[in-house]
Enzyme design. Structure first.
Site, PDB file in Angstrom:
ATOM      1  N   TYR A   1      37.184  46.680  34.474  1.00 33.84           N
ATOM      2  CA  TYR A   1      37.722  45.710  33.507  1.00 33.84           C
ATOM      3  C   TYR A   1      38.223  46.453  32.269  1.00 33.84           C
ATOM      4  O   TYR A   1      37.548  47.347  31.758  1.00 33.84           O
ATOM      5  CB  TYR A   1      36.627  44.721  33.090  1.00 33.84           C
ATOM      6  CG  TYR A   1      37.018  43.806  31.957  1.00 33.84           C
ATOM      7  CD1 TYR A   1      37.512  42.526  32.201  1.00 33.84           C
ATOM      8  CD2 TYR A   1      36.920  44.224  30.619  1.00 33.84           C
ATOM      9  CE1 TYR A   1      37.897  41.687  31.161  1.00 33.84           C
ATOM     10  CE2 TYR A   1      37.301  43.396  29.575  1.00 33.84           C
ATOM     11  CZ  TYR A   1      37.780  42.125  29.853  1.00 33.84           C
ATOM     12  OH  TYR A   1      38.172  41.305  28.824  1.00 33.84           O
TER      13      TYR A   1
ATOM     14  N   GLU B   1      44.617  41.750  28.987  1.00 36.40           N
ATOM     15  CA  GLU B   1      43.377  41.844  29.766  1.00 36.40           C
ATOM     16  C   GLU B   1      43.713  42.188  31.206  1.00 36.40           C
ATOM     17  O   GLU B   1      44.585  41.566  31.805  1.00 36.40           O
ATOM     18  CB  GLU B   1      42.614  40.531  29.708  1.00 36.40           C
ATOM     19  CG  GLU B   1      41.275  40.584  30.425  1.00 36.40           C
ATOM     20  CD  GLU B   1      40.518  39.264  30.344  1.00 36.40           C
ATOM     21  OE1 GLU B   1      39.475  39.202  29.655  1.00 36.40           O
ATOM     22  OE2 GLU B   1      40.973  38.285  30.944  1.00 36.40           O
TER      23      GLU B   1
END
Ligand code: GDP
Ligand code: MN
Length: 402
Positions: A101, A189
């Site tokens: 991530y 993101e």
């Protein structure tokens, strides 16, 4: 402004961030053509501005043309948490060894971009933050210094990424940061940021929020604006060049000047009411702007009363009054209006309003008085003047019951 996944990936690609190749499609036939071009196996991904598509059936792998057709037919038109899927993105399937991530967000309280990185990607990052906060490494970047290799190395070591990936990650974060700054983004993101069996990093998903106020600097990005994904009233206001923010109350607000509108919201709240919007008609508001503003305010079905708070400086109150009279002719409002005019040509403005005898319109002398009056009218504790026989109206149930 939020981008769709594939728009985010195309933006990434422009900055050298590795992404799987793919093509968008809006129909099943287009999807099959795209899948043929991309090659099999490929992934059919619903393009909606919401995460968690995988779990909700919006992402499916196709091993051949027939499957691609089936998946596209199933996904196009489906609804994911209230959002209809109008487009799919067909991309080459990736082999996944690990899911990480990465994100960059502007941290206003620190006045700096914040980079987050975790080796626990793929899943809900909020859940990771809750259950295992230590698994997410974070670091602010001094905007004047910009991103440096040491930022990446520190995040990599703190998150415990495999040693062979430290260098690739450091390089990839540099590109993401470059995209973040270069495109005036507010959020980038990547979840998951995958590791392939060849030990390469790739952005498998992209969530990008651009700063709407900076779009004038990025005509390419501005062209990606999707009006159907935006709030109907805000869209309407944008088209009329009005500064409008939708709120969730039932009292429509218009003022001239952001500061005056802000304090009008406060005074309405103080009087016990809940504003339905912020609308700044700007300095020097002319009749046309007032008509446009009334149209936007009344297009919100929740609005039960409207407060006009005008302080005439550059704006002339008689102009505002003329605009209101014209708006009443054109729009025929079904809800009461409270108007406070003060400043340049206010007497003339009030005289025009009096002479026009607009139904349901009251003039108040002070801001507080106007706020109290509009709250009364919205909550049904007063009857709007000149509204003895309210017609069938969707927005004034309180008037009908009295
Ligand atoms: P989201 O669910 O809306 O966040 O959509 P993502 O694009 O993040 O995809 C969700 C999950 O689907 C990923 O975490 C992967 O596990 C899986 N996935 C997506 N694309 C591929 C692919 O090309 N190959 C494989 N094996 N899995 C994929
Ligand atoms: Mn995702």
């Amino acid at each position: 402004m939020d981008l769709l996944e594939y728009q985010g990936k195309q933006l990434f690609a422009r900055h050298g961030v590795p992404v799987p190749t793919g093509r968008p499609a809006a129909t099943v036939d287009e999807a099959v053509t795209a899948a043929d071009a991309v090659g099999y196996p490929c992934v059919v991904k619903a393009q909606v501005q919401i995460g968690g598509r995988g779990k909700l059936g919006g992402i499916k792998v196709a091993s051949g043309r027939e499957e691609a057709r089936e998946h596209a037919a199933a996904i196009l038109g489906m609804e994911i948490r209230g959002l209809r899927v109008h487009e799919v993105w067909i991309e080459e399937a990736s082999s996944i060894e690990a899911e990480h991530y990465a994100s960059i967000v502007f941290d206003r309280s620190a006045h700096a971009p914040l980079i987050l990185f975790s080796t626990k990607g793929g899943v809900d990052i909020e859940q990771v933050a809750e259950e295992d906060p230590g698994a997410i490494a974070s670091l602010h970047v001094d905007p004047l210094l910009g991103y440096q290799q040491f930022h990446g190395r520190r995040l990599a070591f703190e998150a415990g990424i495999d040693a062979d990936l430290v260098r690739p990650l450091t390089g990839l974060l540099a590109k993401l940061y470059d995209a973040f700054v270069g495109e005036d983004a507010m959020l980038i993101e990547v979840n998951p940021l995958i590791v392939t069996p060849e030990r390469e990093l790739r952005a498998l998903d992209a969530k990008v929020t651009l700063d709407g106020n900076a779009l004038f600097r990025h005509p390419d990005n501005a062209a990606l604006r999707n009006p159907s994904a935006e709030d109907a009233q805000e869209q309407m206001a944008k088209e009329r060049s009005l500064t409008y923010v939708k709120l969730d109350g039932d009292i429509g607000i218009l003022g001239n000047g952001a500061g005056l509108v802000m304090s009008t919201l406060d005074v309405v709240a103080q009087a016990g009411g809940r504003p339905a919007n912020f609308l700044d008609a700007g300095g020097g508001s002319k009749a046309d702007a007032i008509v446009a503003a009334v149209e936007v305010i009344l297009s919100d079905e929740k609005v039960r009363a409207v407060l006009f708070n005008i302080f005439g400086g550059i704006t002339r109150c008689d102009e505002v009054a003329k605009g209101l009279i014209e708006a009443f002719e054109r729009v025929r409002p079904q809800v009461p209006f409270v108007v406070r005019l003060d400043g340049t040509n206010d007497e003339e403005g009030r005289r025009l309003l009096r002479d026009a005898q607009l139904p349901g319109l009251v003039v108040e002398a002070t801001m507080l008085g106007a706020a109290e009056r509009v709250v009364e009218l919205a909550t049904g504790t007063a009857i709007a003047p000149g509204r003895a026989e309210p017609g069938p109206s969707r927005t004034t149930p309180t008037l009908q019951t009295r």
